[in-house]
Design an enzyme around this catalytic site. Structure first.
Site, PDB file in Angstrom:
ATOM      1  N   HIS A   1       0.841  -1.199   0.000  1.00  0.00           N
ATOM      2  CA  HIS A   1       0.000   0.000   0.000  1.00  0.00           C
ATOM      3  C   HIS A   1       0.871   1.241   0.000  1.00  0.00           C
ATOM      4  CE1 HIS A   1       0.320   0.743   4.397  1.00  0.00           C
ATOM      5  NE2 HIS A   1       0.604  -0.529   4.373  1.00  0.00           N
TER       6      HIS A   1
ATOM      7  N   TYR B   1      -4.182   6.006  11.695  1.00  0.00           N
ATOM      8  CA  TYR B   1      -3.950   6.472  13.062  1.00  0.00           C
ATOM      9  C   TYR B   1      -5.025   7.502  13.383  1.00  0.00           C
ATOM     10  CZ  TYR B   1       0.819   4.680  12.357  1.00  0.00           C
ATOM     11  OH  TYR B   1       1.905   3.891  12.106  1.00  0.00           O
TER      12      TYR B   1
ATOM     13  N   PRO C   1       5.177   1.306  19.319  1.00  0.00           N
ATOM     14  CA  PRO C   1       4.747   0.767  18.029  1.00  0.00           C
ATOM     15  C   PRO C   1       4.203   1.820  17.057  1.00  0.00           C
ATOM     16  CG  PRO C   1       3.178   0.200  19.761  1.00  0.00           C
ATOM     17  CD  PRO C   1       4.336   0.848  20.433  1.00  0.00           C
TER      18      PRO C   1
ATOM     19  N   LYS D   1       8.393   0.674  13.715  1.00  0.00           N
ATOM     20  CA  LYS D   1       9.827   0.569  13.414  1.00  0.00           C
ATOM     21  C   LYS D   1      10.505  -0.672  13.985  1.00  0.00           C
ATOM     22  CE  LYS D   1      10.168   4.296  11.036  1.00  0.00           C
ATOM     23  NZ  LYS D   1      10.001   4.069   9.594  1.00  0.00           N
TER      24      LYS D   1
ATOM     25  N   TYR E   1       8.681   7.841   7.771  1.00  0.00           N
ATOM     26  CA  TYR E   1       7.725   6.744   7.948  1.00  0.00           C
ATOM     27  C   TYR E   1       8.083   5.590   7.005  1.00  0.00           C
ATOM     28  CZ  TYR E   1       3.290   4.422   8.798  1.00  0.00           C
ATOM     29  OH  TYR E   1       2.338   3.505   9.159  1.00  0.00           O
TER      30      TYR E   1
END
Ligand code: APR
Length: 392
Positions: free
Chosen positions: A74, A202, A294, A298, A386
């Site tokens: 994605h 998120y 979390p 990573k 990210y």
């Protein structure tokens, strides 16, 4: 009677198994010592978001067949913020790298299968692992198996035994510096065999943070921020779904498919980094050297990048008699670890509700999010981190 190998790897999680796989592909012998049974290791449900650099390391290690078939590629993750427009951290658009959603449990199964195919040696259910002569030319490891003490002589030891392992504690306190940050909340996680929402997202909300995520087309992973002292038994499925949907944006709350959960767990959030990541002939990799909240996804990616650097160093040693990469291992790995640690700390701070949060703090979070939304530079910076910094 002592046996010998080139590298003893302590810990048969993703870091240790991947290291042994890459070493064997390069004709370097290793033995993995794992405290738990294989069934226990494979029952653990953990991370699931792979950076593209990790995908490439796994492909080169010949463990990617199922991941490439079943993993979901994605272009990024969403951020939803009550009362503000939805933001997509589009790593493909702004950093040129996609992400792959593939569960750590599945990856660990693939790694065990690959080790079996190549006849790799993994000794499960070992006790009392001890490291010896780390500063000497010929270190060794002792352990108990079936009530018998065993010894393996080796050239190097890789400490891949996670945060609670023994390897890090073998480095003298006078040498080791640790950096730690504990957060005043935890994540309550559930797994359910229901179709996931399309984009991992998120969610910031005044009731607290929530995360919607997925593993497969019929396996969803959801998290909510809860107080640190939470008792998991107080959280029935109904209570979890009610609290989760209260924190989701309206369209998500209306379309989410809920159902019985198949796993429920509680994870406190903290950051921990140990320096250096090597001592004499011992090298730490993965959670043995660092854990991160979390939020930035990573942990697994750093375990893979540590193994990438460490295996490169060992290959250069055995194939070219060149120790430069091994000598620089700790410095090289820590550079990437700290980048990820800072990013995870920033993202955690941006998205959660802190118990002592003031109106000023809340407004600062909102302004920060607006800045990322409006500034192409801020957006690129966020996406670059990210997506994961490129492997050196
Ligand atoms: N002796 C032998 N094995 C040990 C010992 C010991 N004393 N202590 C721990 N182990 C084993 C554990 O049982 C575990 O299987 O070491 C393994 C470490 O595996 P992980 O904890 O999965 O750590 P790592 O391989 O570094 O993978 C990092 O795990 O927690 C996640 O977010 C993290 O996704 C990341 C990944």
């Amino acid at each position: 009677m002592a046996i010998s190998t080139q590298v003893v790897i302590i810990g048969g999680g993703p870091a240790g198994l991947l290291l042994s796989q890459i070493l064997q592909l390069n004709n370097i012998d290793s033995i993995v010592l794992e405290r738990q049974s294989r069934a226990h290791v494979l029952s653990r449900i953990r991370a699931g978001m792979l950076e593209w650099g990790s995908v490439e390391v796994l492909r080169a290690a010949q463990v990617s067949e199922r991941m490439d078939r079943e993993g979901a590629v994605h272009e990024g993750s969403g951020i939803a913020w009550a009362g503000r427009s939805r933001l997509l951290i589009n790593t493909q658009k702004y950093a040129g790298r996609s992400m792959m959603m593939y569960g750590q449990t599945q990856l660990t199964e693939d790694l065990y299968a690959a080790r079996d195919d190549l006849g790799g040696e993994i000794i499960n259910q070992v006790d009392d692992v001890r490291l010896h002569d780390l500063k000497g030319e010929r270190p060794y490891v002792t352990y108990i198996k079936d009530e018998q003490e065993q010894r393996i002589d080796c050239d190097y030891i890789a400490g891949c035994d996670g945060f609670h392992g023994v390897s890090r504690t073998a480095i003298p306190e006078s040498v080791l510096t640790t950096f730690e940050k504990k957060y005043p909340f935890a994540w309550l996680a559930v797994m359910s065999e229901t179709p996931p929402l399309p984009v991992p997202t998120y969610c910031h909300h005044e009731r607290g943070f929530a995360l919607v995520s997925k593993r497969t087309p019929m396996l969803s992973r959801y998290y909510i921020q809860v107080p640190i002292e939470t008792d998991i038994d107080d959280w029935s499925d109904d209570r979890f779904w009610a609290e989760l949907t209260a924190r989701l944006p309206k369209d998500y709350a209306e379309t989410i498919v809920t159902g019985p959960t198949i796993e429920k767990s509680l994870a406190p959030l903290s950051s921990f980094v140990a320096e250096p990541m090597s001592y004499g002939r011992l090298f730490l990799a993965g959670d043995a050297a660092h854990i991160l909240p979390p939020t930035g996804a990573k942990g697994l990616n750093l375990a893979i990048s540590d193994v990438h650097y460490l295996s490169n160093g060992l290959i250069d040693h055995y194939q070219n008699n060149n120790d430069q990469q091994l000598d620089n291992y700790s410095t090289t790995a820590l550079k990437r670890v700290w980048n990820a640690a800072r990013f995870s700390w920033w993202l955690t701070g941006l998205l959660h509700k802190f118990p002592d949060q003031t109106r000023f703090d809340q407004r600062a979070q909102e302004v920060e999010l607006d800045y990322v939304t409006q500034s192409i530079h801020a957006m690129r910076s966020m996406c670059e981190q990210y997506a994961g910094m490129p492997l050196e």
